[in-house]
Design an enzyme around this catalytic site. Structure first.
Site, PDB file in Angstrom:
ATOM      1  N   ASN A 210      44.253  53.945  83.233  1.00 54.65           N
ATOM      2  CA  ASN A 210      45.098  53.902  84.433  1.00 54.65           C
ATOM      3  C   ASN A 210      44.384  54.596  85.590  1.00 54.65           C
ATOM      4  O   ASN A 210      43.268  55.085  85.441  1.00 54.65           O
ATOM      5  CB  ASN A 210      46.461  54.542  84.138  1.00 54.65           C
ATOM      6  CG  ASN A 210      46.316  55.973  83.681  1.00 54.65           C
ATOM      7  OD1 ASN A 210      45.830  56.813  84.415  1.00 54.65           O
ATOM      8  ND2 ASN A 210      46.715  56.253  82.440  1.00 54.65           N
ATOM      9  N   ASP A 279      50.589  54.867  77.330  1.00 56.45           N
ATOM     10  CA  ASP A 279      51.719  54.765  76.392  1.00 56.45           C
ATOM     11  C   ASP A 279      51.354  53.968  75.148  1.00 56.45           C
ATOM     12  O   ASP A 279      51.908  54.190  74.082  1.00 56.45           O
ATOM     13  CB  ASP A 279      52.908  54.109  77.104  1.00 56.45           C
ATOM     14  CG  ASP A 279      53.540  55.057  78.122  1.00 56.45           C
ATOM     15  OD1 ASP A 279      53.520  56.275  77.861  1.00 56.45           O
ATOM     16  OD2 ASP A 279      54.020  54.588  79.166  1.00 56.45           O
ATOM     17  N   LYS A 289      31.376  44.574  69.961  1.00 56.67           N
ATOM     18  CA  LYS A 289      31.869  44.004  71.209  1.00 56.67           C
ATOM     19  C   LYS A 289      32.494  42.632  70.945  1.00 56.67           C
ATOM     20  O   LYS A 289      31.868  41.774  70.292  1.00 56.67           O
ATOM     21  CB  LYS A 289      30.708  43.870  72.203  1.00 56.67           C
ATOM     22  CG  LYS A 289      31.151  43.371  73.552  1.00 56.67           C
ATOM     23  CD  LYS A 289      29.985  43.244  74.505  1.00 56.67           C
ATOM     24  CE  LYS A 289      30.454  42.551  75.770  1.00 56.67           C
ATOM     25  NZ  LYS A 289      29.372  42.078  76.588  1.00 56.67           N
ATOM     26  N   PHE A 325      55.485  66.042  83.912  1.00 63.08           N
ATOM     27  CA  PHE A 325      55.547  65.322  85.187  1.00 63.08           C
ATOM     28  C   PHE A 325      56.300  64.021  84.975  1.00 63.08           C
ATOM     29  O   PHE A 325      56.318  63.477  83.865  1.00 63.08           O
ATOM     30  CB  PHE A 325      54.138  65.007  85.703  1.00 63.08           C
ATOM     31  CG  PHE A 325      53.502  66.165  86.423  1.00 63.08           C
ATOM     32  CD1 PHE A 325      53.010  67.254  85.711  1.00 63.08           C
ATOM     33  CD2 PHE A 325      53.393  66.167  87.802  1.00 63.08           C
ATOM     34  CE1 PHE A 325      52.436  68.329  86.368  1.00 63.08           C
ATOM     35  CE2 PHE A 325      52.808  67.235  88.467  1.00 63.08           C
ATOM     36  CZ  PHE A 325      52.331  68.318  87.750  1.00 63.08           C
ATOM     37  N   LYS A 339      64.185  62.566  81.330  1.00 62.85           N
ATOM     38  CA  LYS A 339      62.966  63.037  80.653  1.00 62.85           C
ATOM     39  C   LYS A 339      63.081  64.503  80.246  1.00 62.85           C
ATOM     40  O   LYS A 339      62.630  64.910  79.186  1.00 62.85           O
ATOM     41  CB  LYS A 339      61.780  62.881  81.624  1.00 62.85           C
ATOM     42  CG  LYS A 339      60.717  61.959  81.079  1.00 62.85           C
ATOM     43  CD  LYS A 339      59.760  61.492  82.128  1.00 62.85           C
ATOM     44  CE  LYS A 339      59.993  60.020  82.353  1.00 62.85           C
ATOM     45  NZ  LYS A 339      59.007  59.411  83.236  1.00 62.85           N
ATOM     46  N   LYS A 343      62.615  64.972  76.312  1.00 59.31           N
ATOM     47  CA  LYS A 343      61.399  65.638  75.820  1.00 59.31           C
ATOM     48  C   LYS A 343      61.653  67.117  75.524  1.00 59.31           C
ATOM     49  O   LYS A 343      60.777  67.823  75.063  1.00 59.31           O
ATOM     50  CB  LYS A 343      60.263  65.479  76.834  1.00 59.31           C
ATOM     51  CG  LYS A 343      59.955  64.000  77.133  1.00 59.31           C
ATOM     52  CD  LYS A 343      58.618  63.782  77.800  1.00 59.31           C
ATOM     53  CE  LYS A 343      58.449  62.309  78.144  1.00 59.31           C
ATOM     54  NZ  LYS A 343      57.077  61.838  78.119  1.00 59.31           N
TER      55      LYS A 343
HETATM   56  O1  C5P Z   1      57.372  59.336  79.468  1.00 60.71           O
HETATM   57  P1  C5P Z   1      56.478  59.525  80.624  1.00 60.71           P
HETATM   58  O2  C5P Z   1      55.094  58.994  80.398  1.00 60.71           O
HETATM   59  O3  C5P Z   1      56.977  59.055  81.937  1.00 60.71           O
HETATM   60  O4  C5P Z   1      56.386  61.124  80.746  1.00 60.71           O
HETATM   61  C1  C5P Z   1      55.527  61.756  81.608  1.00 60.71           C
HETATM   62  C2  C5P Z   1      55.227  63.137  81.093  1.00 60.71           C
HETATM   63  O5  C5P Z   1      54.982  63.128  79.708  1.00 60.71           O
HETATM   64  C3  C5P Z   1      53.956  63.679  81.711  1.00 60.71           C
HETATM   65  O6  C5P Z   1      54.073  65.083  81.750  1.00 60.71           O
HETATM   66  C4  C5P Z   1      52.885  63.252  80.722  1.00 60.71           C
HETATM   67  O7  C5P Z   1      51.737  64.093  80.762  1.00 60.71           O
HETATM   68  C5  C5P Z   1      53.611  63.381  79.388  1.00 60.71           C
HETATM   69  N1  C5P Z   1      53.222  62.400  78.386  1.00 60.71           N
HETATM   70  C6  C5P Z   1      52.570  62.836  77.257  1.00 60.71           C
HETATM   71  N2  C5P Z   1      52.215  61.924  76.288  1.00 60.71           N
HETATM   72  C7  C5P Z   1      52.525  60.614  76.435  1.00 60.71           C
HETATM   73  C8  C5P Z   1      53.184  60.163  77.583  1.00 60.71           C
HETATM   74  C9  C5P Z   1      53.511  61.093  78.536  1.00 60.71           C
HETATM   75  O8  C5P Z   1      52.280  64.029  77.151  1.00 60.71           O
HETATM   76  N3  C5P Z   1      52.176  59.777  75.479  1.00 60.71           N
END
Ligand code: C5P
Length: 399
Positions: A210, A279, A289, A325, A339, A343
């Site tokens: 990304n 994700d 390759k 974040f 969130k 979380k």
């Molecule tokens: O669920 P989302 O990706 O929107 O959440 C964002 C937060 O979760 C950020 O702090 C990001 O660093 C953390 N995150 C993580 N591991 C993931 C996805 C997001 O630590 N797989």
């Protein structure tokens, strides 16, 4: 890397004989990595030329409040917002008196009223002028209002007198400026910070990733070091220089990042997840390759979900204060609050990434702090300024 690296410093020079030393001050600040804008009062230009300061700072000198060409560039309010710190050196008795009265009929007075940044004064004047009760009362008032007085030093003066009134030497002023960026808010704390994107391998030469630049996480890491923390930065691939005085582990994938975080968090007090973790990852990265097959045929990638690093650390290390974040394009606060609960973290720092002026890759950001106690909006700031404010807020959570 010096504490002044990339700091935005305004050196304001007023009309005293010590103004000749301000050239050396600007040179030292530039050598320390600071970005310097110089403001000169009319009196200062009688002692040293703006051209000298322009050559040393690399920027045109700001001299007038009502200057249409300067306002079209960096206007006085913009300059006031840009500053991380304003150092008035030398600061004459006249400037001290004008600041004490809050006068705003020149550029320097306006800047000092308009800025949120700390203002540091390096008084320089004849010892009798410094000792005069009017100057002493003005200096006292400014110090009560939050201005920091550096010096004056005691010694022989240009006029032949001996006593307090000499400007501190440029190297001493730089040292004080460095110290002013240490808040001690996280003194002795151990902080783990994730930053940057992750790369999820498709085959040995391709990956999914990304646009995260890592700037916010690196700025947080530097601000945490300045606040006295022991910092372990766990970074995905970025083009950024690693800040000094911290441990950095470079990783590629989300799974590597999780493993590194689990090891780093064994003794941590705080975990700040600023990385943009992918994700999903390809279920199986190809060993070789992958070749394009028949014309017009499509390729299907089978993706599986990556672990949520933040949620995992919050669950596995309940004593650690965890901060995440939320980069959102809609329903910013609702998503951030969801969130926070999902979380099970102490704070979500929410920003709207649909605004291209802030967020990914930008040098600026504007966020809302979402905690169980409510929502606090912070102003639009550079990522370095914001990082310092965030660290101060995070330090309060950790108390
Ligand atoms: O669920 P989302 O990706 O929107 O959440 C964002 C937060 O979760 C950020 O702090 C990001 O660093 C953390 N995150 C993580 N591991 C993931 C996805 C997001 O630590 N797989």
């Amino acid at each position: 890397m010096s504490r002044l690296q990339n700091k935005h410093i305004i050196v304001a020079i007023s009309g005293g004989i010590a103004a000749y030393k301000s050239a050396e001050l600007v040179r030292l600040l530039i050598t320390a990595g600071a970005q310097v804008e110089v403001v000169m009062t009319r009196g200062a230009t009688e002692f040293i030329t703006p051209l000298t300061l322009q050559a040393l700072s690399g920027n045109p000198v700001h001299q007038h409040l009502l200057d249409s060409s300067a306002e079209a560039g960096m206007g006085h309010i913009q300059l006031a917002r840009w500053a991380d710190s304003i150092l008035i050196a030398p600061c004459t008795a006249h400037v001290i008196a004008r600041l004490a009265q809050g006068q705003a009929d020149d550029l320097l007075g306006t800047l000092c009223l308009a800025t949120q940044a700390p203002v540091l004064l390096a008084p320089a004047m004849n010892q009798a002028m410094w000792a005069d009760s009017a100057t002493q009362a003005n200096a006292q008032l400014l110090s009560e209002r939050g201005y920091t007085l550096l010096g004056p030093a005691i010694g022989e003066q240009a006029c032949g007198d001996v006593g307090p009134g000499r400007m501190l030497e440029p190297a001493q002023l730089v040292e004080h400026l460095q110290q002013s960026f240490s808040s001690h808010a996280l003194q002795g704390r151990e902080v783990v910070i994730t930053a940057g994107p992750t790369r999820e391998a498709i085959d040995p030469v391709r990956y999914l990733s990304n646009h995260s630049s890592g700037k916010m996480g690196y700025a947080l890491a530097q601000a945490a070091v300045e606040a006295g923390a022991r910092v372990h930065l766990i970074s995905g691939p970025t083009n950024l220089a690693v800040p000094a005085d911290l441990k950095c582990t470079q990783v590629d994938s989300a799974q590597e990042m999780l493993t590194a975080c689990q090891a780093a968090c064994q003794h941590a007090d705080l975990f700040i997840a600023s990385a943009a973790v992918a994700d999903y990852r390809p279920a199986q990265a190809a060993d070789q390759k992958m070749k394009k097959s028949a014309p017009d045929s499509n390729l299907r990638l089978h993706l599986v979900q990556n672990p949520d690093i933040l949620a995992t650390i919050a669950h596995d290390f309940p004593d650690i204060t965890c901060i995440g974040f939320a980069a959102e394009t809609e329903k910013l606060l609702a998503h951030a609050q969801a969130k926070l609960h999902r979380k099970k973290v102490s704070m979500i720092i929410a920003n709207d990434v649909s605004d291209t002026d802030i967020g990914f890759n930008s040098d600026h950001n504007q966020v809302h702090l979402v905690t169980a106690n409510g929502v606090t909006a912070l102003p639009r700031l550079t990522k370095a300024q914001l990082a310092r404010q965030l660290i101060d807020n995070i330090a309060q959570l950790d108390q």
